[in-house]
Design a protein around this motif. Structure first.
Motif, PDB file in Angstrom:
ATOM      1  N   THR A 139     -34.193   1.775   5.525  1.00 18.22           N
ATOM      2  CA  THR A 139     -34.574   0.376   5.674  1.00 18.22           C
ATOM      3  C   THR A 139     -35.331  -0.068   4.432  1.00 18.22           C
ATOM      4  O   THR A 139     -36.334   0.552   4.061  1.00 18.22           O
ATOM      5  CB  THR A 139     -35.459   0.163   6.910  1.00 18.22           C
ATOM      6  N   ILE A 140     -34.851  -1.147   3.809  1.00 21.44           N
ATOM      7  CA  ILE A 140     -35.525  -1.705   2.646  1.00 21.44           C
ATOM      8  C   ILE A 140     -36.300  -2.943   3.086  1.00 21.44           C
ATOM      9  O   ILE A 140     -35.819  -3.738   3.912  1.00 21.44           O
ATOM     10  CB  ILE A 140     -34.526  -2.041   1.518  1.00 21.44           C
ATOM     11  N   SER A 141     -37.505  -3.082   2.559  1.00 18.77           N
ATOM     12  CA  SER A 141     -38.332  -4.240   2.885  1.00 18.77           C
ATOM     13  C   SER A 141     -39.185  -4.590   1.679  1.00 18.77           C
ATOM     14  O   SER A 141     -39.324  -3.787   0.749  1.00 18.77           O
ATOM     15  CB  SER A 141     -39.210  -3.939   4.100  1.00 18.77           C
ATOM     16  N   GLY A 142     -39.741  -5.795   1.702  1.00 15.54           N
ATOM     17  CA  GLY A 142     -40.535  -6.230   0.566  1.00 15.54           C
ATOM     18  C   GLY A 142     -41.814  -6.927   0.977  1.00 15.54           C
ATOM     19  O   GLY A 142     -41.901  -7.473   2.083  1.00 15.54           O
ATOM     20  N   ASP A 143     -42.798  -6.850   0.112  1.00 16.39           N
ATOM     21  CA  ASP A 143     -44.055  -7.571   0.285  1.00 16.39           C
ATOM     22  C   ASP A 143     -44.182  -8.519  -0.898  1.00 16.39           C
ATOM     23  O   ASP A 143     -44.533  -8.093  -2.004  1.00 16.39           O
ATOM     24  CB  ASP A 143     -45.224  -6.581   0.330  1.00 16.39           C
ATOM     25  N   ASN A 144     -43.857  -9.793  -0.656  1.00 19.27           N
ATOM     26  CA  ASN A 144     -43.839 -10.766  -1.747  1.00 19.27           C
ATOM     27  C   ASN A 144     -45.189 -10.870  -2.437  1.00 19.27           C
ATOM     28  O   ASN A 144     -45.271 -10.995  -3.656  1.00 19.27           O
ATOM     29  CB  ASN A 144     -43.413 -12.124  -1.221  1.00 19.27           C
ATOM     30  N   ALA A 145     -46.259 -10.842  -1.650  1.00 13.58           N
ATOM     31  CA  ALA A 145     -47.598 -11.020  -2.211  1.00 13.58           C
ATOM     32  C   ALA A 145     -47.978  -9.880  -3.145  1.00 13.58           C
ATOM     33  O   ALA A 145     -48.757 -10.069  -4.088  1.00 13.58           O
ATOM     34  CB  ALA A 145     -48.617 -11.145  -1.094  1.00 13.58           C
ATOM     35  N   LYS A 146     -47.427  -8.700  -2.884  1.00 11.82           N
ATOM     36  CA  LYS A 146     -47.765  -7.528  -3.693  1.00 11.82           C
ATOM     37  C   LYS A 146     -46.685  -7.196  -4.717  1.00 11.82           C
ATOM     38  O   LYS A 146     -46.818  -6.209  -5.442  1.00 11.82           O
ATOM     39  CB  LYS A 146     -47.997  -6.313  -2.793  1.00 11.82           C
ATOM     40  N   ASN A 147     -45.616  -7.988  -4.761  1.00  9.87           N
ATOM     41  CA  ASN A 147     -44.495  -7.696  -5.676  1.00  9.87           C
ATOM     42  C   ASN A 147     -44.032  -6.247  -5.512  1.00  9.87           C
ATOM     43  O   ASN A 147     -43.807  -5.528  -6.491  1.00  9.87           O
ATOM     44  CB  ASN A 147     -44.891  -7.961  -7.128  1.00  9.87           C
ATOM     45  N   THR A 148     -43.897  -5.851  -4.279  1.00 11.17           N
ATOM     46  CA  THR A 148     -43.584  -4.458  -3.965  1.00 11.17           C
ATOM     47  C   THR A 148     -42.413  -4.384  -2.996  1.00 11.17           C
ATOM     48  O   THR A 148     -42.308  -5.214  -2.079  1.00 11.17           O
ATOM     49  CB  THR A 148     -44.803  -3.755  -3.351  1.00 11.17           C
ATOM     50  N   VAL A 149     -41.554  -3.407  -3.220  1.00 11.40           N
ATOM     51  CA  VAL A 149     -40.454  -3.144  -2.307  1.00 11.40           C
ATOM     52  C   VAL A 149     -40.597  -1.719  -1.795  1.00 11.40           C
ATOM     53  O   VAL A 149     -41.091  -0.831  -2.508  1.00 11.40           O
ATOM     54  CB  VAL A 149     -39.092  -3.359  -2.997  1.00 11.40           C
ATOM     55  N   TYR A 150     -40.172  -1.519  -0.553  1.00 12.66           N
ATOM     56  CA  TYR A 150     -40.275  -0.215   0.092  1.00 12.66           C
ATOM     57  C   TYR A 150     -38.892   0.244   0.534  1.00 12.66           C
ATOM     58  O   TYR A 150     -38.018  -0.566   0.829  1.00 12.66           O
ATOM     59  CB  TYR A 150     -41.180  -0.292   1.319  1.00 12.66           C
ATOM     60  N   LEU A 151     -38.723   1.554   0.600  1.00 12.60           N
ATOM     61  CA  LEU A 151     -37.503   2.125   1.157  1.00 12.60           C
ATOM     62  C   LEU A 151     -37.925   3.190   2.162  1.00 12.60           C
ATOM     63  O   LEU A 151     -38.386   4.270   1.771  1.00 12.60           O
ATOM     64  CB  LEU A 151     -36.609   2.725   0.077  1.00 12.60           C
ATOM     65  N   GLN A 152     -37.791   2.867   3.434  1.00 16.38           N
ATOM     66  CA  GLN A 152     -38.072   3.822   4.494  1.00 16.38           C
ATOM     67  C   GLN A 152     -36.808   4.631   4.732  1.00 16.38           C
ATOM     68  O   GLN A 152     -35.767   4.075   5.069  1.00 16.38           O
ATOM     69  CB  GLN A 152     -38.495   3.107   5.782  1.00 16.38           C
TER      70      GLN A 152
ATOM     71  N   LEU B 211     -39.177   9.914   4.548  1.00 13.02           N
ATOM     72  CA  LEU B 211     -40.016   9.582   3.397  1.00 13.02           C
ATOM     73  C   LEU B 211     -40.022   8.074   3.240  1.00 13.02           C
ATOM     74  O   LEU B 211     -39.051   7.394   3.613  1.00 13.02           O
ATOM     75  CB  LEU B 211     -39.491  10.205   2.107  1.00 13.02           C
ATOM     76  N   ARG B 212     -41.094   7.569   2.650  1.00 12.28           N
ATOM     77  CA  ARG B 212     -41.181   6.138   2.350  1.00 12.28           C
ATOM     78  C   ARG B 212     -41.472   5.980   0.866  1.00 12.28           C
ATOM     79  O   ARG B 212     -42.511   6.406   0.383  1.00 12.28           O
ATOM     80  CB  ARG B 212     -42.279   5.471   3.159  1.00 12.28           C
ATOM     81  N   LEU B 213     -40.519   5.364   0.167  1.00 15.51           N
ATOM     82  CA  LEU B 213     -40.686   5.091  -1.250  1.00 15.51           C
ATOM     83  C   LEU B 213     -41.269   3.696  -1.452  1.00 15.51           C
ATOM     84  O   LEU B 213     -40.979   2.782  -0.674  1.00 15.51           O
ATOM     85  CB  LEU B 213     -39.348   5.180  -1.982  1.00 15.51           C
ATOM     86  N   SER B 214     -42.070   3.558  -2.492  1.00 15.76           N
ATOM     87  CA  SER B 214     -42.626   2.262  -2.861  1.00 15.76           C
ATOM     88  C   SER B 214     -42.324   1.984  -4.328  1.00 15.76           C
ATOM     89  O   SER B 214     -42.259   2.910  -5.135  1.00 15.76           O
ATOM     90  CB  SER B 214     -44.142   2.240  -2.659  1.00 15.76           C
ATOM     91  N   CYS B 215     -42.155   0.712  -4.638  1.00  4.98           N
ATOM     92  CA  CYS B 215     -41.966   0.297  -6.027  1.00  4.98           C
ATOM     93  C   CYS B 215     -42.773  -0.971  -6.236  1.00  4.98           C
ATOM     94  O   CYS B 215     -42.500  -1.997  -5.597  1.00  4.98           O
ATOM     95  CB  CYS B 215     -40.508   0.053  -6.335  1.00  4.98           C
ATOM     96  N   ALA B 216     -43.742  -0.899  -7.127  1.00  6.76           N
ATOM     97  CA  ALA B 216     -44.597  -2.041  -7.407  1.00  6.76           C
ATOM     98  C   ALA B 216     -44.292  -2.609  -8.784  1.00  6.76           C
ATOM     99  O   ALA B 216     -44.262  -1.859  -9.771  1.00  6.76           O
ATOM    100  CB  ALA B 216     -46.066  -1.636  -7.335  1.00  6.76           C
ATOM    101  N   ALA B 217     -44.062  -3.908  -8.825  1.00  7.50           N
ATOM    102  CA  ALA B 217     -43.838  -4.601 -10.095  1.00  7.50           C
ATOM    103  C   ALA B 217     -45.144  -5.203 -10.574  1.00  7.50           C
ATOM    104  O   ALA B 217     -45.882  -5.806  -9.789  1.00  7.50           O
ATOM    105  CB  ALA B 217     -42.789  -5.681  -9.925  1.00  7.50           C
ATOM    106  N   SER B 218     -45.419  -5.046 -11.854  1.00  9.06           N
ATOM    107  CA  SER B 218     -46.653  -5.600 -12.417  1.00  9.06           C
ATOM    108  C   SER B 218     -46.388  -6.171 -13.801  1.00  9.06           C
ATOM    109  O   SER B 218     -45.359  -5.899 -14.416  1.00  9.06           O
ATOM    110  CB  SER B 218     -47.737  -4.521 -12.501  1.00  9.06           C
ATOM    111  N   GLY B 219     -47.337  -6.961 -14.272  1.00 10.13           N
ATOM    112  CA  GLY B 219     -47.193  -7.572 -15.588  1.00 10.13           C
ATOM    113  C   GLY B 219     -46.986  -9.070 -15.471  1.00 10.13           C
ATOM    114  O   GLY B 219     -47.437  -9.702 -14.519  1.00 10.13           O
TER     115      GLY B 219
END
Length: 121
Positions: free
Chosen positions: A68-81, A18-26
């Motif tokens: 595996t944890i990774s992040g997309d700085n431009a999208k303020n998002t972190v993933y957990l594969q 599974l791949r989890l995503s977490c997006a920060a907004s605001g």
């Protein structure tokens, strides 16, 4: 106000992925780190992995080599594969982040609402 929204949970068989995503907004000035925690029924919440926006990562020993944890700085998002999932990985997974809303504020801690991961045959 900052919000963290998780997605990607579900039910899989042992050995699945599974791949989890977490997006920060605001209102976000900068992010220091984003992390994943989990809480299984009847157990305390435990830390799983951290992604630092400088690029470093840390993992709970039990998940090393599988997650595996990774992040997309431009999208303020972190993933957990999550690969090679085990029934013991079943839990509600929470996103956690240390975020500054403005230049003048210190880092505050934020939590998402959680996304359920169930590993069962």
């Amino acid at each position: 106000q900052v919000q963290l929204v998780e997605s990607g949970g579900g039910s899989v068989q042992p050995g699945g992925s599974l791949r989890l995503s977490c997006a920060a907004s605001g209102s976000i000035f900068s992010i220091h780190m984003m992390a994943w925690y989990r809480q299984a029924p009847g157990k305390q919440r435990e830390w799983v992995a951290t992604f630092y926006y400088g690029g470093d990562t840390n993992y709970l020993d039990y998940v090393k080599g599988r997650f595996t944890i990774s992040g997309d700085n431009a999208k303020n998002t972190v993933y957990l594969q999550m690969n090679s999932l085990k029934p013991e990985d079943t839990a509600l997974y929470y996103c956690n982040a240390a975020i500054r809303e403005t230049y003048y504020r210190e880092y505050d801690e934020y939590w998402g609402q959680g996304t359920q991961v169930t590993v069962s045959s």
